[in-house]
Design a protein around this motif. Structure first.
Motif, short mmCIF file in Angstrom:
data_model
loop_
_atom_site.label_atom_id
_atom_site.label_comp_id
_atom_site.label_asym_id
_atom_site.label_seq_id
_atom_site.Cartn_x
_atom_site.Cartn_y
_atom_site.Cartn_z
N ARG B 24 0.82 -1.21 0.00
CA ARG B 24 0.00 0.00 0.00
C ARG B 24 0.85 1.26 0.00
O ARG B 24 0.45 2.29 -0.53
N PHE B 28 0.28 4.29 -2.71
CA PHE B 28 0.13 5.71 -2.36
C PHE B 28 1.23 6.54 -3.00
O PHE B 28 0.99 7.61 -3.57
N ASP C 30 -11.27 3.90 -10.87
CA ASP C 30 -11.02 4.44 -9.53
C ASP C 30 -10.18 5.69 -9.60
O ASP C 30 -10.45 6.67 -8.89
N ALA C 34 -11.59 9.22 -8.43
CA ALA C 34 -10.90 9.84 -7.28
C ALA C 34 -10.40 11.23 -7.65
O ALA C 34 -10.48 12.16 -6.83
N TRP C 79 -19.12 6.12 -7.42
CA TRP C 79 -18.04 5.19 -7.11
C TRP C 79 -18.57 3.95 -6.40
O TRP C 79 -18.20 2.82 -6.74
N HIS C 83 -18.34 0.27 -7.88
CA HIS C 83 -17.69 -0.77 -7.09
C HIS C 83 -18.62 -2.00 -7.00
O HIS C 83 -18.22 -3.13 -7.30
N THR D 22 -11.96 -5.22 1.61
CA THR D 22 -11.57 -3.81 1.73
C THR D 22 -10.70 -3.29 0.60
O THR D 22 -10.43 -2.09 0.54
N ARG D 24 -10.79 -2.54 -2.73
CA ARG D 24 -11.07 -1.43 -3.63
C ARG D 24 -11.36 -0.14 -2.86
O ARG D 24 -11.07 0.95 -3.35
N THR D 25 -11.90 -0.26 -1.66
CA THR D 25 -12.08 0.92 -0.81
C THR D 25 -10.73 1.56 -0.49
O THR D 25 -10.59 2.79 -0.52
N GLU D 26 -9.76 0.72 -0.20
CA GLU D 26 -8.42 1.26 0.06
C GLU D 26 -7.84 1.93 -1.17
O GLU D 26 -7.22 2.99 -1.08
N ALA D 27 -8.05 1.34 -2.35
CA ALA D 27 -7.49 1.91 -3.58
C ALA D 27 -8.10 3.28 -3.86
O ALA D 27 -7.39 4.23 -4.19
N PHE D 28 -9.42 3.38 -3.72
CA PHE D 28 -10.09 4.66 -3.96
C PHE D 28 -9.65 5.70 -2.93
O PHE D 28 -9.34 6.85 -3.28
N SER D 29 -9.57 5.30 -1.66
CA SER D 29 -9.14 6.22 -0.60
C SER D 29 -7.70 6.67 -0.84
O SER D 29 -7.38 7.86 -0.69
N ASP D 30 -6.85 5.74 -1.19
CA ASP D 30 -5.46 6.10 -1.52
C ASP D 30 -5.42 7.14 -2.63
O ASP D 30 -4.64 8.09 -2.57
N GLY D 31 -6.28 6.96 -3.64
CA GLY D 31 -6.32 7.91 -4.74
C GLY D 31 -6.72 9.30 -4.26
O GLY D 31 -6.03 10.28 -4.56
#
Lengths: 230, 230, 230, 230
Positions: B24, B28, C30, C34, C79, C83, D22, D24-31
């Protein structure tokens, strides 16, 4: 994935060439392409704060929408091509990494000629012609890395996943050359008619959209059992 | 991946140090690097709305293209280095996370000195010199985290995947020091000639491009069976 | 993943249709979503440099916050829908790729009508009405690809993971049609009252938020053992 | 990953609750986090085109660098926290998805109060105080979702990977409350001294940096065999 487990191993060919797995290159390229395509909208904002009738302001900047849509389609297609291209690779080498970076350089640059085209294609005199030619020049630069990529793969077919091979790379290369010449011709036509060139840039996008998974996806060529059908 | 399956496990060394898998962090970092490299184009837009000959406007801002290309190359190389760096790690710890965040801080900052350089390198008097020195200072700050990263790995070689080890980290560290001093020297030269400094920043990029996978990729050093060849 | 191992294989159906795995399409989508959602904040900056009372300036631009929040919620929901949608697919084909790209086109475009709405919804006369209608038109365009996606899946149910099937696609399609008509009606209402339309765009967001995982997530329908509960 | 293979399966608990993996949620949040942190630099550009001494212009806008660094550190820490948070989860549910989206909403918003703080913290009279208070208010809103996230996990511990449990969530929650109150207090202090508040926002960032992997990482608490050490 266990922290101790080997990940993204690199292979070494007989001549000591260093190969890397493609996954992080794809992630970085996806990021750059996604950002470039999304930044295009920022150029639509400029004229909104103008006084007077909003409707007229919105309608008057139709060249901005045309340029926005053309560049969005163009980058979208480059992403589709990029996706299909890397799906056929099992590894990258340094030459391929640099060709990919130069592709990203010219794609990232595209919002600039897009903004110039949108702002000046309707200008009388030389300005409109320069704006149209600049976009064509940018398109040419953006297409050249594909020529290099296919030529490199024709000489380094061990980067392909089977059944793709040097013959396949040689069959695909002309599609990149067509783009180079199409953009050059349109850049020249831009000196005759900027608007004609602007619409032809859109037409080039449509042409690539129809062939985005290789020649074989053109109507009438679908049945041939070529490697790209596997 | 099953929702119940362990994912990205963290390992604990004997002294209770917390280790995280690198995936991760790479995602990032890829995001930040991809965005920083793509935002550079926004600074090319500023002067386009100027009156008069578009061709002259486009040609007159050649410093903008130079600055754009230099920073694009620089960030592209940092990404290649970052990619090669993390490929050699099996885990991260907190010190490495913070060194990586400070690297991202200074890379994200680069569009600012790039814009200042593009706008002022040709200014007479102090302004051009300040613009050139600022870019060199930013380059220095951007290179310092690499010094820390290699020094940290020399003392924490358990973060490496085999066969990379403390000796490898010590061999790579000088490449980061060279960058720190090169940017500092150019920042100083910027006070003599801003244009000279601007071209030297490009040259630094080219130097790192040629060594982006470690010293061993320099011509003539390729055959040595060092760990980075494995 | 070993460099030699097959990755993201493509399957070929009996009629030679080319299928791709969905992972890189999701990654690119994504990225675009984003970026579009994060770029919205750039339009809040414009008026800050104004003279006079900062507090009044901040309070006076409440339409900007409303437009920002509405578009953030709308893209956030898209989104979530995207998803949930791709979680049900096992592969994509070309039609689905193009529908997805057109969805991304209109989502990327949304910051523009958002900025127009924020700047002009309070304008007297035609300008406020045009701004409100433009946002509704953009919303309509953004919802149409969903209609196409569900219709396409009703005819190409082999793209679904079991137990999702053509019947499921036909049950979900009306939710997209509701959006199309809701945005069209609000665009029309914008000619009566721009502020009413602006608040209704927020209400549409809330409606989709409540149904973001399909009809079955509405209260009272949760117990039915439909495929989307599996 | 084979196209036919199940991917990112969803689990259903006894009460029919829908769980998602979790990733794809992490990928979108990272973006979103990566973009928000990188967009901050755009606000440094504004004053560069001013006339006069570039050196003085650069030095005079030191509040911009302070605000830039504070917000970069703050978002960087939120990313580290987010990373550590999701590493402990085996699944998400809808409440968690919405809490995460509201976190992203307020983080995406942060470049706006950052720009306001940078431009106005030195203003005499009410403007400086309003700018300082606005940043504190934004910080409060950005911290509230963490309160909700920990409270939700205390009641839904089945979302945790073992050995994390409800007791762990209850132990972590106060760290979020501290942030809420710290930002509120600083917002109030902003009415006394805007500069004091600006430096305290930086201090809050440093506090969270020191505790970014949970309480146990504070000096003197490292040896306790709490679940977050596993």
């Amino acid at each position: 994935m266990a922290a101790d487990e080997p990940r993204e191993p690199t292979a070494v060919t007989d001549d000591g060439l260093r190969l890397s797995s493609t996954s992080r290159t794809e992630a970085f390229s996806d990021g750059v392409l996604a950002i470039a395509i999304t930044l295009l909208v920022l150029d639509l904002h400029a004229d909104v704060s103008a006084q007077g009738s909003l409707l007229q302001t919105l309608l008057r900047q139709w060249e901005s929408y045309l340029a926005y849509f053309t560049s969005f389609l163009t980058i979208g297609i480059i992403w589709l091509n990029h996706h299909a291209f890397f799906e056929r690779l099992r590894a990258t080498d340094r030459a391929l990494q640099w060709a990919n970076l130069s592709l990203l350089l010219f794609v990232s640059f595209l919002p600039f000629p897009t903004a110039v085209l949108a702002a000046h294609v309707g200008d009388p005199g030389l300005n409109g012609r320069v704006a149209a030619a600049l976009y064509g020049l940018a398109g040419t630069l953006m297409t050249l890395p594909w020529v290099f990529l296919w030529r490199h793969l024709a000489r380094a077919p061990h980067l392909f996943r089977p059944p793709f091979d040097a013959a396949f790379a040689r069959r695909e290369a002309p599609r990149a050359w067509i783009g180079v010449f199409a953009y050059l011709v349109c850049a020249g036509l831009g000196f005759v008619s900027p608007y004609l060139a602007a619409f032809l840039y859109l037409a080039i996008g449509v042409f690539y959209a129809l062939t985005s998974q290789g020649w074989s996806s053109l109507p009438g060529r679908r049945r041939r059992p070529a490697p790209d059908q596997a």
